[in-house]
Design a protein around this motif. Structure first.
Motif, PDB file in Angstrom:
ATOM      1  N   ALA A  23       0.833  -1.205   0.000  1.00 49.51           N
ATOM      2  CA  ALA A  23       0.000   0.000   0.000  1.00 49.51           C
ATOM      3  C   ALA A  23       0.866   1.251   0.000  1.00 49.51           C
ATOM      4  N   ILE A  24       1.945   1.231   0.751  1.00 48.60           N
ATOM      5  CA  ILE A  24       2.861   2.369   0.783  1.00 48.60           C
ATOM      6  C   ILE A  24       3.520   2.551  -0.576  1.00 48.60           C
ATOM      7  N   GLN A  25       3.957   1.451  -1.178  1.00 48.17           N
ATOM      8  CA  GLN A  25       4.580   1.523  -2.504  1.00 48.17           C
ATOM      9  C   GLN A  25       3.596   2.082  -3.532  1.00 48.17           C
ATOM     10  N   GLU A  26       2.347   1.645  -3.442  1.00 49.95           N
ATOM     11  CA  GLU A  26       1.318   2.147  -4.360  1.00 49.95           C
ATOM     12  C   GLU A  26       1.133   3.656  -4.170  1.00 49.95           C
ATOM     13  N   GLY A  27       1.128   4.088  -2.912  1.00 56.70           N
ATOM     14  CA  GLY A  27       1.002   5.519  -2.636  1.00 56.70           C
ATOM     15  C   GLY A  27       2.172   6.313  -3.199  1.00 56.70           C
ATOM     16  N   LEU A  28       3.367   5.764  -3.083  1.00 54.63           N
ATOM     17  CA  LEU A  28       4.539   6.436  -3.642  1.00 54.63           C
ATOM     18  C   LEU A  28       4.463   6.508  -5.164  1.00 54.63           C
ATOM     19  N   GLN A  29       3.960   5.448  -5.788  1.00 55.64           N
ATOM     20  CA  GLN A  29       3.799   5.463  -7.237  1.00 55.64           C
ATOM     21  C   GLN A  29       2.777   6.518  -7.647  1.00 55.64           C
ATOM     22  N   ASP A  30       1.672   6.615  -6.892  1.00 59.04           N
ATOM     23  CA  ASP A  30       0.675   7.648  -7.161  1.00 59.04           C
ATOM     24  C   ASP A  30       1.297   9.038  -7.050  1.00 59.04           C
ATOM     25  N   LEU A  31       2.061   9.238  -5.995  1.00 54.22           N
ATOM     26  CA  LEU A  31       2.710  10.529  -5.781  1.00 54.22           C
ATOM     27  C   LEU A  31       3.638  10.863  -6.939  1.00 54.22           C
ATOM     28  N   ASN A  32       4.460   9.910  -7.342  1.00 54.95           N
ATOM     29  CA  ASN A  32       5.399  10.135  -8.442  1.00 54.95           C
ATOM     30  C   ASN A  32       4.694  10.373  -9.772  1.00 54.95           C
ATOM     31  N   ALA A  33       3.472   9.836  -9.914  1.00 54.56           N
ATOM     32  CA  ALA A  33       2.697  10.025 -11.143  1.00 54.56           C
ATOM     33  C   ALA A  33       1.860  11.304 -11.097  1.00 54.56           C
ATOM     34  N   GLY A  34       1.986  12.053  -9.996  1.00 50.90           N
ATOM     35  CA  GLY A  34       1.249  13.308  -9.893  1.00 50.90           C
ATOM     36  C   GLY A  34      -0.147  13.172  -9.323  1.00 50.90           C
ATOM     37  N   ARG A  35      -0.502  11.968  -8.901  1.00 50.97           N
ATOM     38  CA  ARG A  35      -1.823  11.771  -8.286  1.00 50.97           C
ATOM     39  C   ARG A  35      -1.677  12.023  -6.783  1.00 50.97           C
ATOM     40  N   LYS A  36      -1.986  13.259  -6.390  1.00 51.49           N
ATOM     41  CA  LYS A  36      -1.811  13.626  -4.996  1.00 51.49           C
ATOM     42  C   LYS A  36      -2.854  14.644  -4.582  1.00 51.49           C
ATOM     43  N   THR A  37      -3.027  14.772  -3.263  1.00 47.10           N
ATOM     44  CA  THR A  37      -3.950  15.723  -2.670  1.00 47.10           C
ATOM     45  C   THR A  37      -3.222  16.436  -1.548  1.00 47.10           C
ATOM     46  N   ASP A  38      -3.421  17.725  -1.448  1.00 46.21           N
ATOM     47  CA  ASP A  38      -2.841  18.484  -0.362  1.00 46.21           C
ATOM     48  C   ASP A  38      -3.329  17.914   0.972  1.00 46.21           C
ATOM     49  N   PHE A  39      -2.410  17.729   1.920  1.00 45.44           N
ATOM     50  CA  PHE A  39      -2.734  17.144   3.223  1.00 45.44           C
ATOM     51  C   PHE A  39      -3.877  17.887   3.904  1.00 45.44           C
ATOM     52  N   PHE A  40      -3.796  19.209   3.943  1.00 43.74           N
ATOM     53  CA  PHE A  40      -4.806  19.982   4.649  1.00 43.74           C
ATOM     54  C   PHE A  40      -6.165  19.916   3.952  1.00 43.74           C
ATOM     55  N   ASP A  41      -6.175  19.850   2.614  1.00 44.92           N
ATOM     56  CA  ASP A  41      -7.430  19.672   1.889  1.00 44.92           C
ATOM     57  C   ASP A  41      -8.040  18.313   2.211  1.00 44.92           C
ATOM     58  N   PHE A  42      -7.201  17.280   2.285  1.00 44.93           N
ATOM     59  CA  PHE A  42      -7.668  15.939   2.616  1.00 44.93           C
ATOM     60  C   PHE A  42      -8.266  15.909   4.021  1.00 44.93           C
ATOM     61  N   MET A  43      -7.550  16.463   5.002  1.00 47.67           N
ATOM     62  CA  MET A  43      -8.031  16.454   6.376  1.00 47.67           C
ATOM     63  C   MET A  43      -9.348  17.206   6.497  1.00 47.67           C
ATOM     64  N   LYS A  44      -9.475  18.292   5.758  1.00 46.11           N
ATOM     65  CA  LYS A  44     -10.717  19.064   5.800  1.00 46.11           C
ATOM     66  C   LYS A  44     -11.860  18.261   5.186  1.00 46.11           C
ATOM     67  N   SER A  45     -11.614  17.615   4.034  1.00 40.74           N
ATOM     68  CA  SER A  45     -12.676  16.882   3.349  1.00 40.74           C
ATOM     69  C   SER A  45     -13.066  15.602   4.089  1.00 40.74           C
ATOM     70  N   GLN A  46     -12.096  14.929   4.729  1.00 41.72           N
ATOM     71  CA  GLN A  46     -12.377  13.657   5.371  1.00 41.72           C
ATOM     72  C   GLN A  46     -12.834  13.815   6.829  1.00 41.72           C
ATOM     73  N   TYR A  47     -12.247  14.781   7.525  1.00 45.21           N
ATOM     74  CA  TYR A  47     -12.459  14.858   8.967  1.00 45.21           C
ATOM     75  C   TYR A  47     -12.963  16.218   9.441  1.00 45.21           C
ATOM     76  N   GLY A  48     -13.137  17.156   8.520  1.00 49.38           N
ATOM     77  CA  GLY A  48     -13.623  18.471   8.889  1.00 49.38           C
ATOM     78  C   GLY A  48     -12.617  19.277   9.696  1.00 49.38           C
ATOM     79  N   ILE A  49     -11.348  18.924   9.594  1.00 49.81           N
ATOM     80  CA  ILE A  49     -10.313  19.608  10.360  1.00 49.81           C
ATOM     81  C   ILE A  49      -9.690  20.701   9.506  1.00 49.81           C
ATOM     82  N   ASN A  50      -9.668  21.904  10.044  1.00 50.99           N
ATOM     83  CA  ASN A  50      -9.049  23.046   9.375  1.00 50.99           C
ATOM     84  C   ASN A  50      -7.717  23.359  10.033  1.00 50.99           C
ATOM     85  N   ARG A  51      -6.896  24.077   9.303  1.00 47.22           N
ATOM     86  CA  ARG A  51      -5.596  24.497   9.872  1.00 47.22           C
ATOM     87  C   ARG A  51      -5.791  25.313  11.105  1.00 47.22           C
TER      88      ARG A  51
END
Length: 79
Positions: free
Chosen positions: A51-79
């Motif tokens: 799963a980690i390797q797959e995530g790294l491949q996604d990252l290297n292929a440009g498939r990524k989401t900003d951490f803070f955007d993810f936390m806001k969308s998934q958990y409603g947490i803002n900076r």
């Protein structure tokens, strides 16, 4: 945030995670940090490593989401 608030926030976030592989990765990471051991890769099971390797491949292929955007969308947490 002080130490108590940080621990409380971590606890709240962990309670929301239902993926066993993610939880296992955090257990290994936090255990190693608490014990002062830094190389945890070999102690991860094969599915977690994959799963980690797959995530790294996604990252290297440009498939990524900003951490803070993810936390806001998934958990409603803002900076």
């Amino acid at each position: 945030m002080n130490t108590t608030q940080l621990k409380s926030t971590l606890h709240t976030l962990i309670e929301r995670i239902n993926d066993d592989a993610v939880l296992q990765a955090y257990v290994v990471l936090l255990s190693r940090e608490a014990e002062g051991v830094f190389d945890f890769w070999d102690n991860l099971d094969t599915p977690t490593q994959a799963a980690i390797q797959e995530g790294l491949q996604d990252l290297n292929a440009g498939r990524k989401t900003d951490f803070f955007d993810f936390m806001k969308s998934q958990y409603g947490i803002n900076r």
